[in-house]
Design a protein around this motif. Structure first.
Motif, PDB file in Angstrom:
ATOM      1  N   TRP A 145       2.714  -0.499  -2.807  1.00  7.75           N
ATOM      2  CA  TRP A 145       2.469  -1.394  -1.678  1.00  7.75           C
ATOM      3  C   TRP A 145       2.829  -2.813  -2.089  1.00  7.75           C
ATOM      4  N   GLY A 146       3.592  -3.495  -1.284  1.00 10.29           N
ATOM      5  CA  GLY A 146       3.997  -4.854  -1.603  1.00 10.29           C
ATOM      6  C   GLY A 146       4.618  -5.498  -0.385  1.00 10.29           C
ATOM      7  N   GLY A 147       5.484  -6.486  -0.601  1.00 11.60           N
ATOM      8  CA  GLY A 147       6.085  -7.188   0.523  1.00 11.60           C
ATOM      9  C   GLY A 147       5.028  -7.941   1.304  1.00 11.60           C
ATOM     10  N   CYS A 148       5.337  -8.244   2.546  1.00  8.35           N
ATOM     11  CA  CYS A 148       4.396  -8.989   3.381  1.00  8.35           C
ATOM     12  C   CYS A 148       4.403  -8.374   4.761  1.00  8.35           C
ATOM     13  N   THR A 184      13.643   4.681  -7.442  1.00  6.21           N
ATOM     14  CA  THR A 184      12.567   5.231  -8.273  1.00  6.21           C
ATOM     15  C   THR A 184      11.273   4.458  -8.030  1.00  6.21           C
ATOM     16  N   VAL A 185      11.440   3.190  -7.643  1.00  9.38           N
ATOM     17  CA  VAL A 185      10.295   2.365  -7.252  1.00  9.38           C
ATOM     18  C   VAL A 185      10.646   1.677  -5.931  1.00  9.38           C
ATOM     19  N   ARG A 186       9.722   1.728  -4.986  1.00  8.21           N
ATOM     20  CA  ARG A 186       9.949   1.093  -3.693  1.00  8.21           C
ATOM     21  C   ARG A 186       8.789   0.174  -3.342  1.00  8.21           C
ATOM     22  N   CYS A 201      10.645  -0.193   3.658  1.00  6.79           N
ATOM     23  CA  CYS A 201      10.658  -0.160   2.194  1.00  6.79           C
ATOM     24  C   CYS A 201      11.949  -0.757   1.646  1.00  6.79           C
ATOM     25  N   LYS A 202      11.837  -1.312   0.451  1.00  3.63           N
ATOM     26  CA  LYS A 202      12.988  -1.848  -0.254  1.00  3.63           C
ATOM     27  C   LYS A 202      13.033  -1.228  -1.645  1.00  3.63           C
ATOM     28  N   CYS A 203      14.220  -0.730  -2.033  1.00  2.00           N
ATOM     29  CA  CYS A 203      14.378  -0.045  -3.314  1.00  2.00           C
ATOM     30  C   CYS A 203      14.526  -1.050  -4.462  1.00  2.00           C
ATOM     31  N   HIS A 204      13.897  -0.704  -5.602  1.00  2.00           N
ATOM     32  CA  HIS A 204      13.983  -1.557  -6.780  1.00  2.00           C
ATOM     33  C   HIS A 204      14.466  -0.784  -8.010  1.00  2.00           C
TER      34      HIS A 204
END
Length: 225
Positions: free
Chosen positions: A29-32, A98-100, A88-91
């Motif tokens: 969970w992240g972003g805004c 592998t991490v979103r 979601c945004k991929c990292h």
């Protein structure tokens, strides 16, 4: 309001205070996210408590609640975090996801507009023998909490009315585009005019615009009486 909170344009609120998400496939969970909780509370307080003393007041209250539901949910069905879109945004390496980082967003405003237009076009006329609880004017149609309702039929804007409309007689329209609807099926007149307009304009140094005058014949369409 929800988007203004997440964009940092409001001093009183911040990003969405989201509930826990299941950590599937290494989602984080992240972003805004859009702050639905704050905006929903703000709108209800801003509108204030609506009176329900008579039929018109009850109809207004009903339609206000429908509008809030449509404006604060993705599908216009209910106000809940579940109806918000998860973005979601991929990292991961080379975008492998592998991490979103994910956050929740409300639907775009044009989608809300479509929902409201659809509800307007399918709204139900209601009445009441007691001037209290709205009852559908059709026995086979019972208003739901997601339906827009109304009491009086809309006046005709095609003909001149003292209180509502000057009518559409003589109004300019565009052939093959909107003459049929604007003229309310009465047809339209065609008039040929010679029009002179500035054309082939150029900016000269410094600093003015120089144009030629072009004359052409145009057809103007106006609604019949």
């Amino acid at each position: 309001m929800a988007k203004a909170c997440s964009a940092g344009r409001m001093e009183r609120c911040t990003c969405d205070e989201a509930p826990d998400l299941e950590n599937r496939e290494a989602w984080q969970w992240g972003g805004c996210g859009d702050n639905l909780k704050y905006s929903n509370k703000f709108v209800k307080e801003f509108l204030g408590k609506k009176s329900d003393r008579d039929l018109r007041a009850r109809v207004d209250l009903h339609n206000t609640n429908v509008g809030i539901k449509v404006g604060t949910s993705l599908y216009g069905t209910c106000i809940s975090f579940q109806d918000m879109k998860t973005t979601c945004k991929c990292h991961g390496v080379s975008g492998s996801c592998t991490v979103r980082t994910c956050w929740r967003q409300l639907s775009p405003f044009h989608e809300i507009g479509k929902q409201l237009k659809q509800k307007y076009e399918t709204s139900l006329k209601v009445g009441s023998t007691t001037n209290e609880k709205p009852v559908s004017g059709h026995s086979d149609q019972i208003p739901r909490t997601t339906d827009l309702i109304y009491i009086d039929d809309s006046p005709s804007f095609c003909r001149m009315s003292r209180f509502f409309s000057p009518g559409t007689a003589g109004r300019r329209c565009y052939k093959d585009k909107n003459c049929e609807s604007i003229c309310c099926g009465r047809g339209h007149n065609t008039q040929s005019k010679v029009v002179t307009r500035p054309c082939q304009c150029q900016v000269r140094w410094c600093c003015y615009v120089e144009c030629k005058q072009c004359t052409q014949r145009e057809e103007v369409y106006t609604c019949k009486d």
